[in-house]
Write a protein that holds these residues in place. Sequence first.
Motif, short mmCIF file in Angstrom:
data_model
loop_
_atom_site.label_atom_id
_atom_site.label_comp_id
_atom_site.label_asym_id
_atom_site.label_seq_id
_atom_site.Cartn_x
_atom_site.Cartn_y
_atom_site.Cartn_z
N THR A 147 0.85 -1.19 0.00
CA THR A 147 0.00 0.00 0.00
C THR A 147 0.88 1.24 0.00
O THR A 147 1.83 1.34 0.78
CB THR A 147 -0.93 0.04 1.23
N VAL A 148 0.56 2.16 -0.89
CA VAL A 148 1.34 3.39 -1.05
C VAL A 148 0.58 4.56 -0.43
O VAL A 148 -0.59 4.78 -0.73
CB VAL A 148 1.60 3.68 -2.55
N ALA A 149 1.25 5.30 0.43
CA ALA A 149 0.67 6.48 1.06
C ALA A 149 1.08 7.72 0.29
O ALA A 149 2.26 7.92 -0.01
CB ALA A 149 1.15 6.60 2.52
N VAL A 150 0.09 8.56 -0.03
CA VAL A 150 0.33 9.77 -0.83
C VAL A 150 -0.34 10.96 -0.14
O VAL A 150 -1.48 10.84 0.33
CB VAL A 150 -0.25 9.62 -2.25
N PRO A 151 0.32 12.13 -0.09
CA PRO A 151 -0.28 13.31 0.53
C PRO A 151 -1.24 14.02 -0.44
O PRO A 151 -0.91 15.05 -1.02
CB PRO A 151 0.93 14.18 0.85
N GLY A 152 -2.42 13.45 -0.62
CA GLY A 152 -3.37 14.05 -1.54
C GLY A 152 -4.68 13.30 -1.54
O GLY A 152 -4.90 12.39 -0.73
N LEU A 153 -5.56 13.67 -2.44
CA LEU A 153 -6.87 13.02 -2.57
C LEU A 153 -6.71 11.75 -3.40
O LEU A 153 -6.29 11.81 -4.57
CB LEU A 153 -7.87 13.96 -3.26
N VAL A 154 -7.03 10.62 -2.80
CA VAL A 154 -6.90 9.33 -3.47
C VAL A 154 -8.27 8.68 -3.51
O VAL A 154 -8.92 8.51 -2.47
CB VAL A 154 -5.91 8.41 -2.73
N ASP A 155 -8.73 8.30 -4.71
CA ASP A 155 -10.07 7.71 -4.81
C ASP A 155 -10.02 6.21 -4.53
O ASP A 155 -8.95 5.64 -4.25
CB ASP A 155 -10.71 8.00 -6.17
N GLY A 156 -11.17 5.56 -4.59
CA GLY A 156 -11.27 4.16 -4.24
C GLY A 156 -10.54 3.22 -5.16
O GLY A 156 -10.30 2.06 -4.83
#
Length: 394
Positions: A147-156
Amino acid sequence: MITSSTDPQPADFADVRATNLAVVLRFVREHAPCSRADIAASTGLNKATVSSLVADLIDRRLVRETGLTENRVGRPATMLVLDGSPYAAIGLEINVDYVTAVAVDLAGERLLSWRRAFPGSVAAVAAIVRRVVNRMAKEDKQILGLTVAVPGLVDGQGVVRVAPNLGWLDTDVSGDLAKALRDPGFPIQADNDANLGALAEHRFGPHGAVSDLVYLTGEMGVGAGVILDGRLRRGGRGYSGEIGHIQIDPQGPECRCGRIGCLEAVAGIGAVLEHASPSPVEVELEIEEVVRRARAGDARTLALLGGVGRDLGRGVAILANLLNPQVVILGGYYVPLAPWLLPAVQAEVRERTIAPEAGGCQVVMSSLGYDAAALGGAARVLDSVDSGRLPRIS
């Protein structure tokens, strides 16, 4: 240890066995060492079914027997504990200036923890993932997922709709990584970094027994991961928690999102560095310098941190009034600054929360350090195992 935001329960539908395997695995995780009789008594499954399920879990090397106990009425019982040593769950955090990779086994023990400079491309991230995968292969670990964590809006679907601090728009991180890795044979997901930070705190941190908590990222951006009633709350399309873009000061500085006076602009780490060092070179080194000055009693630095703490407290008070969490956890770069930020944050929360005693809301620093979001990525993989997506018997 709190283990999952999805609580499997005995079921009667087609995949009843997979569901009940997850029930037993979760029980062993939370109550080990325990016996087959303990499992049957607590889950409502009959003893024969439990014996069959436990045999399956042992075959998968998810559970192992650990000897006998005589501290009970009747014959000694064979006790069970979590195994999972052949498996690895990987979490990866992408941030403005670095990538963090963490691998843990099924019990949450760390197998690997890396931090590297981030050159800005998905291809560079894929190269880091390949190195992690190769390292796990050398240790004979089967990878359960990434699982990749990103500082932003991530959809389903794992698409980063917008990540202002990375300059990303409609970036299919999970899909692009799968292609770059040539379909590696394990699932790849992406999620918001604050969401995953909250999962990490709930699973690995000291507040696992807390059912209502908020995790605030302390990176260049400010996001909120929200757990209510023991479950992560993502919102209708997965875009919840963007507290960093609530306006705190209408006359404040411009935010990277293009708006004015956002919480992120007045109380994010960028605000600290902008005032402390006009041209910061490396974030961690600059934070260390701010800490050094604060410890030395530098008046300008103390005033800066007091102001940031008050603005941050205004944002936390909004959370306290709206959600009434039991605890708000400050993560990332807020942690080394916490001795100077926390008093101002706590005072502002007490002042601005309408409920007596701030509604019981405590504001604390994270104990997971800079790895929280990456750990949360691994936790999300482990959650899927707890929910019934078990590795196959090899």
